[in-house]
Structure formats: structure tokens, C-alpha cells
Design a protein around this motif. Sequence first.
Motif, PDB file in Angstrom:
ATOM      1  N   TRP A  17       0.830  -1.201   0.000  1.00  0.00           N
ATOM      2  CA  TRP A  17       0.000   0.000   0.000  1.00  0.00           C
ATOM      3  C   TRP A  17       0.870   1.258   0.000  1.00  0.00           C
ATOM      4  CZ3 TRP A  17      -5.076   0.825  -0.743  1.00  0.00           C
ATOM      5  CH2 TRP A  17      -5.545   2.125  -0.515  1.00  0.00           C
TER       6      TRP A  17
ATOM      7  N   GLY B 273      -0.592   2.241  -3.143  1.00  0.00           N
ATOM      8  CA  GLY B 273      -1.903   2.716  -2.697  1.00  0.00           C
ATOM      9  C   GLY B 273      -2.116   4.190  -2.967  1.00  0.00           C
ATOM     10  N   LYS B 274      -3.387   4.572  -3.127  1.00  0.00           N
ATOM     11  CA  LYS B 274      -3.754   5.967  -3.382  1.00  0.00           C
ATOM     12  C   LYS B 274      -4.808   6.392  -2.369  1.00  0.00           C
ATOM     13  CE  LYS B 274      -2.923   5.702  -8.382  1.00  0.00           C
ATOM     14  NZ  LYS B 274      -3.524   5.855  -9.741  1.00  0.00           N
TER      15      LYS B 274
ATOM     16  N   SER C   7      -7.021   8.524  -2.759  1.00  0.00           N
ATOM     17  CA  SER C   7      -8.312   8.752  -3.418  1.00  0.00           C
ATOM     18  C   SER C   7      -9.201   7.515  -3.398  1.00  0.00           C
ATOM     19  CB  SER C   7      -8.088   9.196  -4.863  1.00  0.00           C
ATOM     20  OG  SER C   7      -7.368   8.210  -5.600  1.00  0.00           O
ATOM     21  N   TRP C   8      -8.637   6.348  -3.131  1.00  0.00           N
ATOM     22  CA  TRP C   8      -9.434   5.124  -3.058  1.00  0.00           C
ATOM     23  C   TRP C   8     -10.206   5.023  -1.742  1.00  0.00           C
ATOM     24  CZ3 TRP C   8      -4.870   1.521  -4.860  1.00  0.00           C
ATOM     25  CH2 TRP C   8      -4.635   1.732  -6.231  1.00  0.00           C
ATOM     26  N   ILE C   9      -9.859   5.846  -0.765  1.00  0.00           N
ATOM     27  CA  ILE C   9     -10.488   5.780   0.549  1.00  0.00           C
ATOM     28  C   ILE C   9     -11.411   6.979   0.716  1.00  0.00           C
ATOM     29  CG2 ILE C   9     -10.078   5.720   3.041  1.00  0.00           C
ATOM     30  CD1 ILE C   9      -7.410   4.491   2.551  1.00  0.00           C
TER      31      ILE C   9
ATOM     32  N   ARG D  51     -16.171   1.438  -1.230  1.00  0.00           N
ATOM     33  CA  ARG D  51     -16.090   0.283  -2.119  1.00  0.00           C
ATOM     34  C   ARG D  51     -14.855   0.319  -3.011  1.00  0.00           C
ATOM     35  NH1 ARG D  51     -21.795  -0.123  -5.070  1.00  0.00           N
ATOM     36  NH2 ARG D  51     -21.491   2.152  -5.081  1.00  0.00           N
ATOM     37  N   ALA D  52     -14.428   1.520  -3.403  1.00  0.00           N
ATOM     38  CA  ALA D  52     -13.229   1.616  -4.242  1.00  0.00           C
ATOM     39  C   ALA D  52     -12.021   1.025  -3.525  1.00  0.00           C
ATOM     40  CB  ALA D  52     -12.969   3.072  -4.619  1.00  0.00           C
ATOM     41  N   PHE D  53     -11.933   1.261  -2.223  1.00  0.00           N
ATOM     42  CA  PHE D  53     -10.852   0.674  -1.429  1.00  0.00           C
ATOM     43  C   PHE D  53     -11.016  -0.834  -1.308  1.00  0.00           C
ATOM     44  CE2 PHE D  53      -9.713  -1.037   2.725  1.00  0.00           C
ATOM     45  CZ  PHE D  53      -8.350  -0.782   2.761  1.00  0.00           C
TER      46      PHE D  53
ATOM     47  N   ARG E  43     -10.209  -3.135  -4.251  1.00  0.00           N
ATOM     48  CA  ARG E  43      -8.784  -3.276  -4.564  1.00  0.00           C
ATOM     49  C   ARG E  43      -8.025  -3.997  -3.457  1.00  0.00           C
ATOM     50  NH1 ARG E  43     -10.614   1.472  -6.797  1.00  0.00           N
ATOM     51  NH2 ARG E  43      -9.805   2.033  -8.861  1.00  0.00           N
TER      52      ARG E  43
END
Length: 329
Positions: A170, A174-175, A177-179, A299-301, A304
Motif C-alpha cells: 500500500w 496505494g492511493k 483517493s481510493w479511501i 467500495r473503491a478501497f 482493490r
Amino acid sequence: MATTAPSRRKVTSLEVLCAILVLAVLGQDWIASWLDAPAVRTGATVFVAVCAQALPFLVLGVLVSGGIAAFVPASALERLLPRKQALAVPVAGLAGVALPTCECAAVPVARRLMRHGVPTSVALAFLLAAPAVNPVVLVATSVAFPDNPEMVAARLAGSLATAVGMGWLWARFGKASWILDRALSRAPATDRPRWRTFAETARADLVDAAGFLVIGGLTSAVLAVVIPRDWIEALGGQIVVGVIVMAVLAVLLALCSEADAFVAASIAGLPLLPKLVFLVVGPAVDVKLFALQAGTFGRAFALRFAPATFVVATACAVVSGLVFLGVSA
């Protein structure tokens, strides 16, 4: 003169509940006959077991989360952790040894750590390590496998490697923006008494997490009824297939990490390596934990993080099993 259209009245949750109760009373005879089916009884038992196992640890987690919000300043956490993420991630993984929490409890704690400014990779390493490497889980594993003490070391190594590996991954890929923003935003400073902050934070976290726990429990109950047990017992001579199936089964059954060792030990005829994979993958990723992560971090987090965790956990379990259990495991 322009006139505004009257706003439509929204249906409240109380009205929905009353409608459901009325329908239940009218159809009570049909509902009673439907609930008497063996599959429904089995599913209900699994649902209650999953929620009953997880709820005490979920409450523990939200209490810890509230304590961090009310009594632990962000500056204290920054002083305790190494400045470099590469070093802070394994420190967070080892910190999981000291805090006996279920995976449900680790989610609100990880979110609180993020909101206190702890790097996301460090918080996620703790999230994966705490349910899998704490003393309660290791003792339960030792009791479940009295003739195979090496299973304890294999589970500890595989789970810790999963937590640290995912934390480093991560940190590299990791980004933020995914959270969800609300999971990362720091709580504003307030003059409220600390105990009031503690109570309000714990209550809010419990309401957030409990709903997704119910969704995960329902999913586990349905899958427990659908998957025939004969399929599991037929894997004794198929190591590779057994590893894959037990990894998937760990995700679907969503057992509490304090109880999964006894379930794995009860499967007769299955080699130790697939059982180890079951024990390492389960606390790291399952349908219940996926629902909690999706509701907490978005859900984006979850879409992934969960698949990546599944692959890393399975690989770490296999390597750990080959090292501690031998090739013939």
C-alpha cells in the motif's frame, strides 16, 4: 408569482418497521412453516454464531477507537512510530500481538488511527495483524492442534508476513483517493469533555460497523447452507486444489479468528498446509470483513484491497507452511 411545488414527504424507518410488523402478523402461518425448513434453521444458526462471535470484539474495537479519539493526542502516535513508513509498517504489525481483537474490532481502530494522522499503510498493517497474531488466537491454535505445535509458528509467520507485505504494497502503490474522505479527515478540535467524546465516538463507530457486520453474517449464513460439506472432505489427497478451496472457503465462511482453528482442526483427512492457508486467509479477508471495509473506507478501497490481500495471504501461508510444516504438509 412563482409557486414552489410541495415537497414530497419521506417515509421514515419507523413507518417501514411498522409495515414489516403488520405483514409479519398477517403472514405468520406461512413464515412459521417456511422457517421450519432444515436449511433455514442451519443458516439462522450460522448467522447467530457469526454475529455472536464477532460482536464482543467489535464492541472492544469501538471502545479502543473511542479511547484513541478522546485520550490519545495525534502527537503521541507520531512520536511512537518511526518516521519512515518502511520501518513503521512492521512496528504496527508487531503491535497487533499486544491487542487481542477480532477483525471486526480492528476496522474502527484502523480508521481512528488514520484520522489521527497515522500513515494509511501503517494503519492497514495493524488492521491485518491484530486479529491474526494476538495471543488469544495463537493459544487457540495451540489448543486446536495439540499434536502439531508447529502450526502456531507457521500461522504467526504467515499472518505477520501478510500484514507487513500488504502495508509495504500500500505504501508503494496505494492511493488516498481510493479511501472515503470521511475515513481520513481528522476530527475537528473540540472543547467537549473527554468522556463525552469517548462515548459519542464509540457509539458512532458501533452504529457504522454493526450494520455491515449483519450483512456479512447473512452472507456467511447463505454460503454455509449452499456449500456441501462433502466437497470439503473430498480434498484430502489434493494439496493444490485443497489450498485453493480452503482459501476461498475462509473468505466465504467468515469465521472469527478466535474460533477458526477449531473448525480447521475438525476437518478430518485434510493435510496441514490447506488448513494453515484457511487460518491465515480468514482473518485477513472474508465476506464479513469486506462488508465492514466497504462501509468504513469505501467500495473503491475494498474492491482493490480485498483481492490483493487474498493473493498475498495465500502466498504467505504456503511459504510459511513449506518452511515450518515441510513439503509433505
